[in-house]
Design an enzyme around this catalytic site. Sequence first.
Site, PDB file in Angstrom:
ATOM      1  N   CYS A 296      -2.540 -13.721   5.442  1.00  0.00           N
ATOM      2  CA  CYS A 296      -3.774 -13.592   5.099  1.00  0.00           C
ATOM      3  C   CYS A 296      -4.553 -12.872   3.978  1.00  0.00           C
ATOM      4  O   CYS A 296      -5.385 -13.398   3.547  1.00  0.00           O
ATOM      5  CB  CYS A 296      -3.943 -12.287   5.981  1.00  0.00           C
ATOM      6  SG  CYS A 296      -5.562 -12.034   6.592  1.00  0.00           S
ATOM      7  N   CYS A 297      -3.651 -12.040   2.940  1.00  0.00           N
ATOM      8  CA  CYS A 297      -3.867 -11.688   1.721  1.00  0.00           C
ATOM      9  C   CYS A 297      -4.273 -12.636   0.789  1.00  0.00           C
ATOM     10  O   CYS A 297      -4.611 -12.732   0.132  1.00  0.00           O
ATOM     11  CB  CYS A 297      -2.985 -10.884   1.199  1.00  0.00           C
ATOM     12  SG  CYS A 297      -3.732  -8.962   2.424  1.00  0.00           S
TER      13      CYS A 297
ATOM     14  N   CYS B 115      -9.850  -3.787   4.128  1.00  0.00           N
ATOM     15  CA  CYS B 115     -10.412  -4.596   4.606  1.00  0.00           C
ATOM     16  C   CYS B 115     -10.328  -4.028   6.213  1.00  0.00           C
ATOM     17  O   CYS B 115      -9.783  -3.421   5.687  1.00  0.00           O
ATOM     18  CB  CYS B 115      -9.751  -5.932   5.084  1.00  0.00           C
ATOM     19  SG  CYS B 115      -9.743  -6.651   3.072  1.00  0.00           S
TER      20      CYS B 115
ATOM     21  N   CYS C 162      -7.487  -2.918   8.428  1.00  0.00           N
ATOM     22  CA  CYS C 162      -6.651  -3.671   8.036  1.00  0.00           C
ATOM     23  C   CYS C 162      -6.513  -1.771   6.838  1.00  0.00           C
ATOM     24  O   CYS C 162      -5.755  -1.301   6.557  1.00  0.00           O
ATOM     25  CB  CYS C 162      -5.947  -3.979   6.917  1.00  0.00           C
ATOM     26  SG  CYS C 162      -5.573  -5.806   7.689  1.00  0.00           S
TER      27      CYS C 162
ATOM     28  N   CYS D 181      -1.274  -5.962  -1.906  1.00  0.00           N
ATOM     29  CA  CYS D 181      -1.986  -6.650  -1.226  1.00  0.00           C
ATOM     30  C   CYS D 181      -1.397  -8.077  -2.019  1.00  0.00           C
ATOM     31  O   CYS D 181      -1.512  -9.271  -0.916  1.00  0.00           O
ATOM     32  CB  CYS D 181      -3.694  -6.976  -1.206  1.00  0.00           C
ATOM     33  SG  CYS D 181      -4.454  -6.935  -2.905  1.00  0.00           S
TER      34      CYS D 181
HETATM   35 FE1  SF4 Z   1      -6.079 -10.238   5.350  1.00  0.00          FE
HETATM   36 FE2  SF4 Z   1      -5.768  -7.103   5.972  1.00  0.00          FE
HETATM   37 FE3  SF4 Z   1      -5.507  -8.578   3.670  1.00  0.00          FE
HETATM   38 FE4  SF4 Z   1      -7.612  -7.890   4.440  1.00  0.00          FE
HETATM   39  S1  SF4 Z   1      -6.036  -6.799   3.961  1.00  0.00           S
HETATM   40  S2  SF4 Z   1      -6.486  -9.734   3.535  1.00  0.00           S
HETATM   41  S3  SF4 Z   1      -7.977  -9.036   6.496  1.00  0.00           S
HETATM   42  S4  SF4 Z   1      -3.900  -9.256   5.628  1.00  0.00           S
END
Ligand code: SF4
Length: 235
Positions: A122-123, A205, A208, A231
């Site tokens: 996701c990151c 985010c 998280c 991240c």
């Molecule tokens: Fe995705 Fe969480 Fe990374 Fe944001 S912090 S990009 S929601 S995994």
Amino acid sequence: MSVDSQTSTDELRLLAERAGEQLESASATEILRWAVAQFGSDWCVASSMADTVLSHLASEVLPGVDVIFLDTGYHFAETIGMRDAVAATLPVSVRTILPLRTVAEQDARFGPRLHQRDPDACCAMRKVEPLNRALMPYRAWASGLRRADSAGRAGTRVVEWDAKHGLVKLNPIAAWTDADVQAYIDEHGLLVNPLLSEGYGSIGCAPCTRRLLPGEDARAGRWAGTSRTECGMHV
Ligand code: SF4
């Protein structure tokens, strides 16, 4: 030496390594002035919109400086509000960078709540790739990393070579304490993300990020319950 289009990657790396030693005791403003002398306007600030300290410092040495904000699609409303307030009140040029897929498109392709199942993926899609894309026009970038943020950031240099992006990385407030940050905010009446006064120590985010527990360091609320601390933007 000042940097131009003929400056090689090796020369940039040496420049960064030398400056990291020579500017260790310099003030944040002196470090940013060095950046202007070296790179002109060919550098930017990356901001999470937790506060406006670095954006303010940079705007004082380079009015109109580019401030990059990665809009992951998962930010708190307060963070989006900060981005808009920064654009409206500081002499900077805010560049909002979007991921290649919307959250809905990511959910359709990988299933909902990928951040729970695979935060690295996701990151990578919502932060790392957009940052790589955003930094392409520059020779250097500035971050608000501080040694006091966490044990993993204790070795942060004020200027360093960012091999991943092939850029000089400026960390002008690396040596600042929490008290230094607060004193600068107070002195200049700067905007601060309201979540910082509601128990959050670091703003990321929404899915998280949680509030801090007593005694935790500022980044403990990020990806809590996992071994994850970064991240991928700064490592
Ligand atoms: Fe995705 Fe969480 Fe990374 Fe944001 S912090 S990009 S929601 S995994």
